[in-house]
Design an enzyme around this catalytic site. Structure first.
Site, short mmCIF file in Angstrom:
data_model
loop_
_atom_site.label_atom_id
_atom_site.label_comp_id
_atom_site.label_asym_id
_atom_site.label_seq_id
_atom_site.Cartn_x
_atom_site.Cartn_y
_atom_site.Cartn_z
N GLY A 1 1.46 -2.57 -6.30
CA GLY A 1 1.38 -1.26 -5.66
C GLY A 1 0.02 -0.64 -5.87
N GLY A 2 -0.07 0.27 -6.83
CA GLY A 2 -1.29 1.06 -7.04
C GLY A 2 -2.56 0.23 -7.11
CG HIS B 1 9.88 -0.83 -2.76
ND1 HIS B 1 9.90 0.32 -3.50
CD2 HIS B 1 8.85 -1.57 -3.22
CE1 HIS B 1 8.90 0.29 -4.37
NE2 HIS B 1 8.25 -0.86 -4.22
CD1 TRP C 1 -2.12 -2.09 0.26
CD2 TRP C 1 -2.98 -1.34 2.19
NE1 TRP C 1 -3.16 -2.92 0.59
CE2 TRP C 1 -3.71 -2.49 1.78
CE3 TRP C 1 -3.34 -0.72 3.38
CZ2 TRP C 1 -4.77 -3.00 2.52
CZ3 TRP C 1 -4.40 -1.22 4.12
CH2 TRP C 1 -5.11 -2.35 3.70
CD GLU D 1 8.11 3.37 -4.37
OE1 GLU D 1 7.57 3.12 -3.28
OE2 GLU D 1 7.55 3.15 -5.47
CD GLU E 1 8.40 -4.15 -6.70
OE1 GLU E 1 7.22 -4.49 -6.66
OE2 GLU E 1 8.85 -3.16 -6.10
N GLY F 1 4.78 2.24 -10.88
CA GLY F 1 3.93 3.43 -10.83
C GLY F 1 3.85 4.20 -12.13
P1 13P Z 1 2.94 -0.27 -8.88
O1 13P Z 1 2.15 -1.55 -8.92
O2 13P Z 1 2.14 0.91 -8.42
O3 13P Z 1 3.69 -0.04 -10.14
O4 13P Z 1 4.04 -0.47 -7.73
C1 13P Z 1 4.82 -1.61 -7.75
C2 13P Z 1 5.57 -1.68 -6.50
O5 13P Z 1 6.46 -0.89 -6.26
C3 13P Z 1 5.19 -2.71 -5.52
O6 13P Z 1 6.12 -2.78 -4.50
#
Ligand code: 13P
Length: 253
Positions: free
Chosen positions: A235-236, A96, A10, A98, A168, A174
């Site tokens: 993610g989203g 991750h 999330w 990010e 990923e 995203g």
């Molecule tokens: P999205 O599905 O929003 O592209 O994000 C992927 C993600 O970073 C899951 O950890």
């Protein structure tokens, strides 16, 4: 046979009330709970215990998005693996993109976080993946190999089987851009080959490798059909119950 895992990351989204509502919607939509696919939700830290309470009589697992490399102490603002374990958490995301990109997490630190998670009987979801420039340079295999070596390959065989790896590609996170099933399968097979080279085939066959990066209800089927794609880190699309449920169903097919 590896059980597919669909995990909803999330990220930094939802109020407390919204988090509980989403949990309720997911649980209602999942009943009767599907066999053959494991579902995990990974809310922000403040909601973990209340979400844990809601899911405790269900097969849905709780995940956290990060943990400290330290177990306790004067580290203001940090959350440790023993804390997460005591709050009912099963999985924890480590590395991750990010965290790598915005918080400078890499290499040795991620190895320490992996160790911290395992020491508290948490199951790490270790993320790897390349930014666009690296893929355009055709260095994506080298980079992912290095990420695995730095973060995971110090582990003994009995520990590596507890780890879930999430591929990923940063350019797909995203962005609405997804790796094609062929691109995902190619990298997942490469990752499994690295595991086999280091730990042998039998161990490599046990490790689950998830795909993450704009997984949605429309593309989940074709991604999850790939031989080495063992589910998704979403993610989203995990923020909308109906869509996440469709992704879970795609993994159960
Ligand atoms: P999205 O599905 O929003 O592209 O994000 C992927 C993600 O970073 C899951 O950890």
């Amino acid at each position: 046979m590896r059980t597919k895992l669909v995990a909803g990351n999330w990220k930094m989204n939802k109020t407390a009330a919204e988090a509980l509502q989403l949990t309720d919607e997911l649980l209602n939509g999942l009943r009767p709970f599907p066999a053959g696919v494991e579902v995990a939700i990974m809310p922000p830290f403040p909601y973990l215990m209340s979400v844990a309470e809601k899911i405790k009589t269900t097969p849905v697992k709780l995940g956290a998005q990060n943990c400290s490399e330290h177990p306790w102490g004067a580290y203001t603002g940090e959350v440790s693996a023993p804390m997460l374990k005591s709050a009912g958490v099963t999985y924890v995301i480590i590395g991750h993109s990010e965290r790598r990109q915005y918080f400078g997490e890499e290499g040795a630190l991620l190895a320490q976080k992996t160790d911290a998670a395992l020491a508290s009987q948490l199951l790490p979801v270790f993320c790897c993946g390349e930014p666009l420039v690296v893929r355009e340079d055709n260095r994506h295999f080298d980079l992912v190999k290095m990420q695995l070596e730095e973060g995971l390959f110090h582990l003994p065989p009995e520990a590596i089987t507890k780890v879930v790896i999430a591929y990923e590609p940063v350019w797909a996170i995203g962005t609405g851009k997804t790796a094609t099933p062929a691109q995902a399968q190619e990298m997942h097979a490469f990752i499994r080959r690295q595991l086999a080279d280091k730990y042998g085939n039998q161990v490599a066959e046990q490790v689950r490798i998830l795909y993450g990066g704009s997984v949605n209800a429309a593309n989940a089927n074709s991604l999850f059909a790939c031989a080495d794609v063992d589910g998704g880190l979403v993610g989203g699309a995990s923020l909308k119950a109906a869509e996440f449920l469709q992704i879970v169903r795609a993994a159960g097919n």
